[in-house]
Design an enzyme around this catalytic site. Structure first.
Site, PDB file in Angstrom:
ATOM      1  N   PHE A  18       0.792  -1.230   0.000  1.00  0.00           N
ATOM      2  CA  PHE A  18       0.000   0.000   0.000  1.00  0.00           C
ATOM      3  C   PHE A  18       0.828   1.285   0.000  1.00  0.00           C
ATOM      4  CE2 PHE A  18      -2.048  -3.344   2.624  1.00  0.00           C
ATOM      5  CZ  PHE A  18      -2.822  -3.851   1.605  1.00  0.00           C
ATOM      6  N   CYS A  19       1.953   1.282  -0.683  1.00  0.00           N
ATOM      7  CA  CYS A  19       2.816   2.476  -0.741  1.00  0.00           C
ATOM      8  C   CYS A  19       3.146   2.977   0.657  1.00  0.00           C
ATOM      9  CB  CYS A  19       2.179   3.586  -1.579  1.00  0.00           C
ATOM     10  SG  CYS A  19       1.953   3.127  -3.294  1.00  0.00           S
ATOM     11  N   ALA A  20       3.202   2.054   1.587  1.00  0.00           N
ATOM     12  CA  ALA A  20       3.623   2.398   2.954  1.00  0.00           C
ATOM     13  C   ALA A  20       4.461   1.209   3.424  1.00  0.00           C
ATOM     14  CB  ALA A  20       2.408   2.618   3.857  1.00  0.00           C
TER      15      ALA A  20
END
Ligand code: PLP
Length: 427
Positions: free
Chosen positions: A358-360
């Site tokens: 999740f781009c985290a």
């Protein structure tokens, strides 16, 4: 008042019958308010700020009205600029470029990459806190250290309003109060907060706020940066070019840049992105947000209860199961590859969810390790599945997801299906 499609309210969302969209955190479906605003303005299609004709004047008015609608939606103050950008990522990059020389930024490991990567060298990244109180303590300690002695560097704290991985709300108002006590400014990444909760810059204690239209029921391509005008007006334009320049002389250095938002909006702007975003902001302003919130929280509780009851499923959580959160839940199914689970949900059940980190990445990896420890299993996959809900979600959608997951889990090993290799933010 907004015009609406007959029989549909401005905050109904468009969708495809039979498809269950539980991927609102990535991009929310388009609201009727946005579709209506687009349809009404399309015949007037013309350039903004440039033409003297009626079409151009109407488009210019619509663009500036959209700016005002966004300003009202976030409680912008008189000295704030509302700058249209492409999205949250663009807004935070713009702000990063506009910081005074020597500014030090503090973020947490729990952020989306868009709030980790744009900041200048020397940015302090605090570890993901175990509780909201830990976040406050750790920020206080970092700011105390940074303000020791005669160090007068500008300080900026940048924090998310709600996590795109867990949906958990961060204690923004408390963090911004700590920042203020140390003379630091606060930036709120409201990409995930704005679609779910009313936003007020003063209540959040925020100096700057960024959000994306496509997560707020408007089409892709427009976002905003809202915040204090002083640094933004002192900075060089984010993009140099037409629109950002008030005067250009014969010599290459003979330029006077525009003041106000135009300084950072060079080039022909995304009129329809701005207008549709403004329309949704206005519709949400007119709506009873408490009712919308209560409805979402009921669905979220149903979703989380359903997931918890499934064997081998663990939710990702930073602050624990009781922490306040918006309609986002990430989870793992022990022994099952998340990409395969989400692919089967889509292909066999018509349910759209997200899988990955999740781009985290730093946060997701930490939370996956925590989920494995809670489950006491070694076969927890290295990525998670995320379900996220919003205005168009119904109890039936939630129940379909839970039932489908139940079937997939009962099947044991998911059938191998090709997973697109190009997806971004994948490990
Ligand atoms: N911040 C958060 C919390 C997000 O969830 C996202 C997108 O998922 C972003 C920033 C970046 O948003 P955009 O891709 O619209 O720039």
């Amino acid at each position: 008042m907004l015009a609406t499609t007959p029989g549909r309210g401005p905050l109904d969302v468009l969708g495809v019958p039979g498809q269950v969209n539980l991927d609102y955190a990535a991009s929310a479906p388009c609201a009727v308010a946005a579709a209506t605003a687009l349809a009404e303005l399309l015949p007037w299609y013309a350039s903004v700020h440039r033409g003297a004709g009626a079409l151009s004047q109407r488009c210019t008015l619509a663009y500036e009205e959209a700016r005002q609608a966004v300003a009202d939606f976030v409680g912008a103050r008189p000295d704030d600029l509302v700058i249209f950008t492409r999205n949250t990522t663009d807004a935070l990059n713009l702000l990063a470029r506009a910081l005074p020389a020597g500014a030090t930024v503090i973020t947490f490991e729990g952020e989306h990459h868009s709030n980790l990567l744009p900041w200048p060298a020397g940015t302090v990244r605090l570890p993901a806190p175990a509780t909201p109180d830990d976040a406050v303590r750790s920020l206080h300690a970092a700011l105390t250290e940074l303000t020791r002695g005669n160090d007068t560097r500008p300080l900026v704290v940048s924090v998310t309003g709600a996590s795109n991985v867990t949906g958990e709300r961060w204690p923004v108002a408390v963090l911004s109060a700590v920042a203020r006590r140390h003379g630091a400014r606060t930036v709120v990444d409201a990409a995930q907060l704005a679609p779910h909760e009313p936003i007020d810059l003063d209540e959040l204690g925020a100096d700057y706020l960024a959000l994306s239209g496509h997560k707020l029921y408007a089409p892709f391509g427009a976002g905003v940066l809202v915040g204090r005008g002083d640094w933004l007006e002192a900075a060089s334009p984010y993009l140099a070019g037409g629109g950002a320049s008030a005067y250009v002389g014969a010599a290459t250095h003979d330029i006077r840049w525009a003041d106000g938002p135009a300084r950072h909006e060079a080039g022909t702007p995304n009129l329809f992105g701005a207008v549709t975003l403004g329309a949704v902001c206005a519709a949400l302003q007119e709506a009873d947000r408490a009712v919308l919130r209560a409805r979402e929280q009921t669905l979220l509780a149903r979703l989380r209860e359903g997931l918890t009851a499934l064997p081998g499923v663990a939710e990702l959580s930073l602050f624990g199961p009781a922490a306040p959160r918006v309609g986002i839940v990430s989870f793992v199914v022990a022994g099952m590859d998340s990409a395969q689970v989400s692919a089967r949900l889509g292909r066999e059940h018509g349910i759209g969810v997200r899988d990955g980190l999740f781009c985290a990445h730093p946060l997701s990896r930490r939370l996956l390790a925590g989920a494995a420890a809670r489950l006491g299993r070694r076969d927890v996959p290295p990525t998670a599945v995320r379900a996220s809900i919003g205005l168009g979600t119904t109890a039936e959608h939630v129940d379909r997801l839970v039932a489908a997951l139940g079937e997939i889990i009962a099947d044991g090993v998911p059938a191998v299906v090709p997973v697109p290799a190009h997806r971004s933010c994948r490990p």
